[in-house]
Design an enzyme around this catalytic site. Sequence first.
Site, PDB file in Angstrom:
ATOM      1  N   LYS A   1       0.833  -1.197   0.000  1.00 13.68           N
ATOM      2  CA  LYS A   1       0.000   0.000   0.000  1.00 13.68           C
ATOM      3  C   LYS A   1       0.876   1.258   0.000  1.00 13.68           C
ATOM      4  CE  LYS A   1      -1.838   2.470   3.271  1.00 13.68           C
ATOM      5  NZ  LYS A   1      -1.673   3.809   2.675  1.00 13.68           N
TER       6      LYS A   1
ATOM      7  N   GLU B   1      10.968   0.902   9.579  1.00 16.67           N
ATOM      8  CA  GLU B   1      11.942   1.962   9.337  1.00 16.67           C
ATOM      9  C   GLU B   1      11.226   3.262   9.631  1.00 16.67           C
ATOM     10  OE1 GLU B   1      13.585   4.902   7.967  1.00 16.67           O
ATOM     11  OE2 GLU B   1      13.509   4.069   5.942  1.00 16.67           O
TER      12      GLU B   1
ATOM     13  N   CYS C   1      13.875  10.626   5.921  1.00 19.77           N
ATOM     14  CA  CYS C   1      13.969  10.163   7.305  1.00 19.77           C
ATOM     15  C   CYS C   1      15.391  10.293   7.833  1.00 19.77           C
ATOM     16  CB  CYS C   1      13.492   8.725   7.411  1.00 19.77           C
ATOM     17  SG  CYS C   1      14.176   7.685   6.131  1.00 19.77           S
TER      18      CYS C   1
ATOM     19  N   GLU D   1      11.267  15.119  15.192  1.00 23.37           N
ATOM     20  CA  GLU D   1      11.391  15.087  13.735  1.00 23.37           C
ATOM     21  C   GLU D   1      10.422  16.079  13.112  1.00 23.37           C
ATOM     22  OE1 GLU D   1       9.951  11.597  11.519  1.00 23.37           O
ATOM     23  OE2 GLU D   1      11.894  11.604  10.521  1.00 23.37           O
TER      24      GLU D   1
HETATM   25  P1  NAI Z   1       2.316   7.864   8.488  1.00 22.26           P
HETATM   26  O1  NAI Z   1       3.229   7.013   9.279  1.00 22.26           O
HETATM   27  O2  NAI Z   1       0.933   8.108   8.991  1.00 22.26           O
HETATM   28  O3  NAI Z   1       2.147   7.221   7.022  1.00 22.26           O
HETATM   29  C1  NAI Z   1       2.995   6.268   6.448  1.00 22.26           C
HETATM   30  C2  NAI Z   1       2.167   5.145   5.823  1.00 22.26           C
HETATM   31  O4  NAI Z   1       1.467   4.447   6.849  1.00 22.26           O
HETATM   32  C3  NAI Z   1       1.091   5.611   4.859  1.00 22.26           C
HETATM   33  O5  NAI Z   1       0.994   4.682   3.798  1.00 22.26           O
HETATM   34  C4  NAI Z   1      -0.172   5.591   5.708  1.00 22.26           C
HETATM   35  O6  NAI Z   1      -1.352   5.432   4.959  1.00 22.26           O
HETATM   36  C5  NAI Z   1       0.071   4.374   6.576  1.00 22.26           C
HETATM   37  N1  NAI Z   1      -0.648   4.340   7.830  1.00 22.26           N
HETATM   38  C6  NAI Z   1      -1.140   5.395   8.557  1.00 22.26           C
HETATM   39  N2  NAI Z   1      -1.730   4.946   9.686  1.00 22.26           N
HETATM   40  C7  NAI Z   1      -1.611   3.602   9.685  1.00 22.26           C
HETATM   41  C8  NAI Z   1      -2.016   2.574  10.594  1.00 22.26           C
HETATM   42  N3  NAI Z   1      -2.659   2.840  11.739  1.00 22.26           N
HETATM   43  N4  NAI Z   1      -1.723   1.283  10.289  1.00 22.26           N
HETATM   44  C9  NAI Z   1      -1.058   0.994   9.156  1.00 22.26           C
HETATM   45  N5  NAI Z   1      -0.671   1.918   8.256  1.00 22.26           N
HETATM   46  C10 NAI Z   1      -0.941   3.216   8.514  1.00 22.26           C
HETATM   47  O7  NAI Z   1       3.046   9.221   8.210  1.00 22.26           O
HETATM   48  P2  NAI Z   1       2.364  10.659   7.858  1.00 22.26           P
HETATM   49  O8  NAI Z   1       1.197  10.918   8.736  1.00 22.26           O
HETATM   50  O9  NAI Z   1       2.144  10.697   6.419  1.00 22.26           O
HETATM   51  O10 NAI Z   1       3.536  11.645   8.286  1.00 22.26           O
HETATM   52  C11 NAI Z   1       3.651  12.073   9.631  1.00 22.26           C
HETATM   53  C12 NAI Z   1       5.086  12.197  10.037  1.00 22.26           C
HETATM   54  O11 NAI Z   1       5.749  10.951   9.967  1.00 22.26           O
HETATM   55  C13 NAI Z   1       5.925  13.105   9.149  1.00 22.26           C
HETATM   56  O12 NAI Z   1       5.777  14.422   9.497  1.00 22.26           O
HETATM   57  C14 NAI Z   1       7.307  12.589   9.411  1.00 22.26           C
HETATM   58  O13 NAI Z   1       7.822  13.158  10.579  1.00 22.26           O
HETATM   59  C15 NAI Z   1       7.101  11.112   9.627  1.00 22.26           C
HETATM   60  N6  NAI Z   1       7.383  10.324   8.408  1.00 22.26           N
HETATM   61  C16 NAI Z   1       8.529   9.582   8.365  1.00 22.26           C
HETATM   62  C17 NAI Z   1       8.842   8.876   7.230  1.00 22.26           C
HETATM   63  C18 NAI Z   1      10.080   8.083   7.124  1.00 22.26           C
HETATM   64  O14 NAI Z   1      10.523   7.837   6.022  1.00 22.26           O
HETATM   65  N7  NAI Z   1      10.641   7.622   8.205  1.00 22.26           N
HETATM   66  C19 NAI Z   1       8.000   8.938   6.037  1.00 22.26           C
HETATM   67  C20 NAI Z   1       6.784   9.689   6.197  1.00 22.26           C
HETATM   68  C21 NAI Z   1       6.520  10.365   7.349  1.00 22.26           C
END
Ligand code: NAI
Length: 501
Positions: A206, A280, A314, A411
């Site tokens: 996804k 990650e 990240c 972050e």
């Molecule tokens: P997120 O962690 O909510 O989203 C990442 C993925 O997880 C998306 O595909 C989302 O649909 C999915 N997801 C969301 N809730 C879920 C759940 N309960 N169970 C399973 N999958 C779920 O990240 P978001 O809200 O887009 O960004 C928030 C913060 O996260 C950013 O500001 C940043 O600080 C951090 N982030 C870190 C990343 C990294 O590469 N380590 C990448 C994206 C965001």
Amino acid sequence: MENKLKTSKNGSAGSKKAALDFSSGWNYDPSPESKDHIRLEKKYGLFINGEFVKPSSGKYFGTINPANEEHLAQVALAEEKDVNDAVKAARTAYNKVWSKMPAAERGKYLYRIARMIQERSRELAVIESMDGGKPIRESRDVDVPLAAAHFFYYAGWADKLDYAFPNRKVSPLGVAGQIIPWNFPLLMAAWKIAPALAAGNTVVLKPAETTPLTALKLAEIIRDAGLPPGVVNIITGAGKTGASIVNHKDINKIAFTGSTDVGKLIQRAVAGTDKKVTLELGGKAANIIFEDAPLDQAVEGIINGIFFNQGHVCCAGSRLFIQESVAAKVIRKLKARMESLIVGDPLDKNTDIGAINSKMQLEKIREYIGIGKNEGAEFYESSCSIPSKGYFCRPTLFLNASQSHRVVQEEIFGPVLTVQTFRTVEEVIEKANNTPYGLSAGVWTDKGSKIFNMMSKMRAGVVWANTFNKFDPTSPFGGYKESGYGREGGLHGLMGYVNLK
Ligand code: NAI
Ligand code: MG
């Protein structure tokens, strides 16, 4: 031309005068990449069992271009029933086809996908920049070539697993559920899918809700490559869809990249099940400059580490530590270089900093900028212009920040850099390690011995020396502490997808 967003009034190359005087006031002419060759459907279904199908609920949601807020396409919203269908297709493909196929044949499919990514690289790069806001220079030169490189690399391992893990009996896990973020949509899909398939697993993936399009393009490539139906299923939706994947009973492994908050939820959800997990998560990388470092090179590394790709990385070098004796000089150079950065149209080849991925993310960054100001660090932003439409943020510094500031600890995921100084090696190691994260770090010095000393003491999965944000499929990547666990890339990346006896 609709792409013709206003870019920075400044330029930095071309004439000696301009290189020295950043306020000289001349412009680069816009140089937007063409969109003419892009084929986007109005509406995308879910890629299940080798074909695009309608979502059971009949619901769709839109994805926009964050640089101009224009609607790009509708994508299907997968609900529990669709997740079930996708997992069922993956299970059947695993049992009947993929786990039985000679490993060399699996490798051939991966090679084919890699070559097709290369053939369609222009289209993939442009769509990546349109859907997510990152500069075309990055999607063209980093995301897409590295995505192909991961498929090539893991294709090579498919029939050599016995050599990868000598004297062990290697078997696949089964069905892998993979959930990826919006900062490197195609590349993260490649990181996840390639090792899973090479090891003989099937996949339900996804992409993030703001950047689904290159994953759907990859689904087209996978279909056109003739991969047996059900081996890779790509379904779209938001957090709820992700949670349905995580909680599905017939999934053997969850691979997730994204926020630490969701990572923790996933960890809780799989506790007590026999699902394998790799996570990650976030980071707050220290970029450390010693007085003996090549300073101009280091300043370029800092800029690349936090400002290019809008800080949506990240492993971004979001905390800068400068040795006191050169601090004033480095900050002067850094500010001068920030003045020359071009913030604007992601499709323009001159653009250094594209659009922030979503309105929500821009609000989060603005909130942190407000927090940083209140905490008392000295605020500085580039005076560059930014487009009036779309989600943009100027490159920003917080000088004289202190360890306890939230902008130093948390972050932000935007083009915001905190700056601190240090006197001794011991002091900087302690400060650098003093965060909940431990994904990456950078060290700039002329002394090899100092590099090795720092590397052994930094609690970070990757330490770059005299460079930053360098990736290669052969090299494992992953974190310590709240940055997650498990490694992706290299031989280590296969371990998360195999049983070893
Ligand atoms: P997120 O962690 O909510 O989203 C990442 C993925 O997880 C998306 O595909 C989302 O649909 C999915 N997801 C969301 N809730 C879920 C759940 N309960 N169970 C399973 N999958 C779920 O990240 P978001 O809200 O887009 O960004 C928030 C913060 O996260 C950013 O500001 C940043 O600080 C951090 N982030 C870190 C990343 C990294 O590469 N380590 C990448 C994206 C965001
Ligand atoms: Mg989008």
